[in-house]
Design a protein around this motif. Structure first.
Motif, PDB file in Angstrom:
ATOM      1  N   ALA A   1      53.967   3.456  27.010  1.00 49.16           N
ATOM      2  CA  ALA A   1      55.051   3.856  26.102  1.00 49.16           C
ATOM      3  C   ALA A   1      55.387   5.319  26.356  1.00 49.16           C
ATOM      4  N   PRO A   2      56.600   5.702  26.215  1.00 50.11           N
ATOM      5  CA  PRO A   2      57.746   4.848  25.907  1.00 50.11           C
ATOM      6  C   PRO A   2      58.247   4.142  27.165  1.00 50.11           C
ATOM      7  N   THR A   3      58.631   2.900  26.997  1.00 44.59           N
ATOM      8  CA  THR A   3      59.199   2.125  28.098  1.00 44.59           C
ATOM      9  C   THR A   3      60.397   1.347  27.577  1.00 44.59           C
ATOM     10  N   ASP A   4      61.340   1.104  28.455  1.00 46.42           N
ATOM     11  CA  ASP A   4      62.510   0.315  28.044  1.00 46.42           C
ATOM     12  C   ASP A   4      62.361  -1.149  28.471  1.00 46.42           C
ATOM     13  N   ILE A   5      61.134  -1.540  28.868  1.00 44.84           N
ATOM     14  CA  ILE A   5      60.879  -2.918  29.246  1.00 44.84           C
ATOM     15  C   ILE A   5      60.183  -3.613  28.075  1.00 44.84           C
ATOM     16  N   ALA A   6      60.717  -4.743  27.669  1.00 44.44           N
ATOM     17  CA  ALA A   6      60.160  -5.491  26.542  1.00 44.44           C
ATOM     18  C   ALA A   6      59.167  -6.537  27.048  1.00 44.44           C
ATOM     19  N   TYR A   7      58.153  -6.823  26.243  1.00 42.33           N
ATOM     20  CA  TYR A   7      57.123  -7.820  26.542  1.00 42.33           C
ATOM     21  C   TYR A   7      57.231  -8.949  25.534  1.00 42.33           C
TER      22      TYR A   7
END
Length: 162
Positions: A48-54
């Motif tokens: 985090a922070p990341t713009d990829i969702a899991y």
């Protein structure tokens, strides 16, 4: 497609070659059951922070910004099959199943002990379980301080050296 291969009688092994995968048995079990890495693995790859969702949702629309399980859900294994694939099937693949891969009289005692019952724990918990002890060929090579009693029980049952 682990389940399809298993259904067709093909010996499937997971977690048997450290050259291409991290040595994390729980992650291999989780990935066999869900066709995606566990959240903890995702978080270590994409801090985090990341713009990829899991997501674990098989119906989610996957994209470069959304990672989720590979299709289809029918290819997921059960916990029991995942463990078979990670133990005896790995030994068969390496042609070592006469010596290891299952707990039987005359075989090497390669055992990992956990505090939690892996069959009752949530899959995300199994993915990140830490061993209380590890035995290789009947010798304890790793032991948490609070694992003494469990090691005594296992070694007593097997006639091994703690």
């Amino acid at each position: 497609p682990i389940q399809s291969l298993t259904d067709h009688g093909i010996n499937v092994a997971v977690h048997s070659d450290y050259c291409v995968s991290l040595p994390n048995w729980g992650h291999s079990i989780f990935m066999s059951m869900h066709r995606i890495m566990p959240k903890s693995g995702f978080d270590s790859m994409f801090p985090a922070p990341t713009d990829i969702a899991y997501t674990l949702d098989f119906n989610a629309k996957l994209s470069p910004k959304v990672t989720g399980p590979l299709p289809t859900k029918a290819e997921c294994t059960t916990m029991e099959q995942a463990i078979v694939n990670a133990t005896i099937n790995g030994a068969k693949m390496l042609r070592m199943n006469d010596d290891t891969g299952s707990i039987e009289v005359g075989k090497k005692a390669d055992i990992v002990g956990f505090k939690e019952n892996i069959f009752k724990a949530a899959p995300q918990v199994v993915a990140d379980m830490q061993p209380l002890f590890t035995m290789i060929d009947g010798e304890t090579v790793y032991k948490q301080e609070n694992a003494e009693k469990m090691v005594e029980i296992v070694t007593g049952l097997r006639g091994l050296n703690p």
